[in-house]
Motif scaffolding. Structure first.
Motif: not given
Length: 352
Positions: A19, A22, A24, A26, A76, A103, A105-107, A343, A347
């Motif tokens: 993790h 990972s 990042p 965006r 990113q 990662d 999760h918020h992409a 971001w 985010d």
């Protein structure tokens, strides 16, 4: 049990390390095909993003059709080529979301690809943000030679036996997924951010438009628009099929949708994100679809569907191929850059 417990600290440590390491992300830019190399030759959907954003870092993507991804570490932003068709799209998105290097999760996900356009809606060289995706590949079909005389066409819902089956079957069932509505606030935000973008016109585009004398919207210069996309693996052409597609969109959206563009991969894109969201890997409310129009989905009134298909197959009908590729980047990159460079704003809070 002792052996299992003894391995637990190591497993946890590896998970933490993975993790922490990972990459990042965006924004994920999703394209469906590239011709030859990613840069420096005949362009496909990916090349503008690689050369102009740019996506200058190559990341191996084993087990995918294109075999590599591209990344901009400053912004990113990750770029992928899914491969054409729903099977390639579903497997590419699934592989990406399961890849422990990223990662997501918020992409945000921006599908930016070319499409056919309904001349009743718009013209070639345009850019269309899709509020909805309608599945045009899942249905019952009666051979055209056996369609009842009072039917508009031979297509019926899989869950029914008439074109106008009422009540309308559910959009999501064991039979499949018939419609996805993308986040309206996000889609409208992307449209408003880009609606004033000027898209280039040219003599070849004007000559193609001029053939569509009875279609006022087809004769307008290219611009940024809002309209629904119908997703089907069958590359259909012709006025009769276009009438079916318009009806099919109206039917599955309870007369709220407007048929605009036609492409292959969009339902699979939405399906894959929706399923991976159940595992908490992605947020489908952060997905956008931009389709730019490389060709009309039916011929002008003076031309047969067969002649039109022959021209399409030989690519002489794709006069807006390069303009549509350019429009996808010109319009899509505005949204991608806005999300990536601000971001701190996007985010944890979605645009509206």
């Amino acid at each position: 049990m002792k052996k299992l417990l003894s391995l637990l600290p190591l497993t946890l440590a590896l998970g933490t390390a993975a993790h922490a390491a990972s990459i990042p992300v965006r924004v994920v830019v999703v394209t469906t095909f590239e011709i030859g190399h990613d840069a420096g030759d005949t362009p496909g959907e990916f090349q503008n993003w690689v050369e102009k954003l740019p996506l200058n870092q190559t990341i191996p993507a084993p087990g995918t059709d294109h075999e590599v991804m591209r990344y901009n570490p400053r912004l990113q932003v990750l770029g992928i080529v899914s491969g054409e068709g729903p099977e390639h799209m579903a497997s590419a998105i699934t592989a990406l979301t399961l890849d422990p290097r990223f990662d997501l999760h918020h992409a945000y996900f921006v599908l930016a690809g070319i499409a056919g356009v309904d001349p009743n809606f718009g013209t070639i060289g345009a850019a269309v943000w899709a509020p909805r995706v309608i599945n045009g590949g899942l249905s019952h079909l009666i051979d055209p030679r056996e369609i009842p005389k009072d039917w508009p066409d031979g297509f019926t819902p899989v869950q029914g036996s008439r074109p106008d089956e009422t009540p309308r079957p559910p959009l999501h069932s064991l039979s499949g997924d018939m419609e996805y509505t993308l986040n309206p606030a996000l889609t409208n935000w992307a449209y408003k951010l880009t609606q004033s973008v000027s898209l280039p016109d040219s003599k070849p585009l004007r000559e193609i438009r001029a053939r569509y004398k009875n279609y006022p919207n087809a004769q307008k210069p290219p611009r940024v628009m809002l309209g629904d996309t119908i997703s089907s693996e069958t590359f259909w052409v012709g006025a009769k099929m276009n009438q079916w597609a318009e009806r099919w969109v109206r039917y599955w959206t309870d007369n709220q949708g407007t048929m605009a563009t036609t492409a292959e991969e969009d339902v699979a894109f939405c399906q894959a994100l929706a399923l991976q969201a159940k595992a908490g890997r992605v947020d489908p409310n952060r997905a956008l679809i931009l389709r730019t129009t490389s060709n009309f989905d039916m011929p002008p009134d003076s031309e047969s569907a067969a002649k039109f298909l022959a021209d399409e197959a030989s690519e002489t009908g794709y006069s807006a191929f390069v303009p549509s590729l350019n429009a996808a980047y010109t319009v899509g990159s505005i949204v991608v850059r806005e999300l990536a460079t601000h971001w701190d704003r996007y985010d944890n809070t979605l645009p509206n």
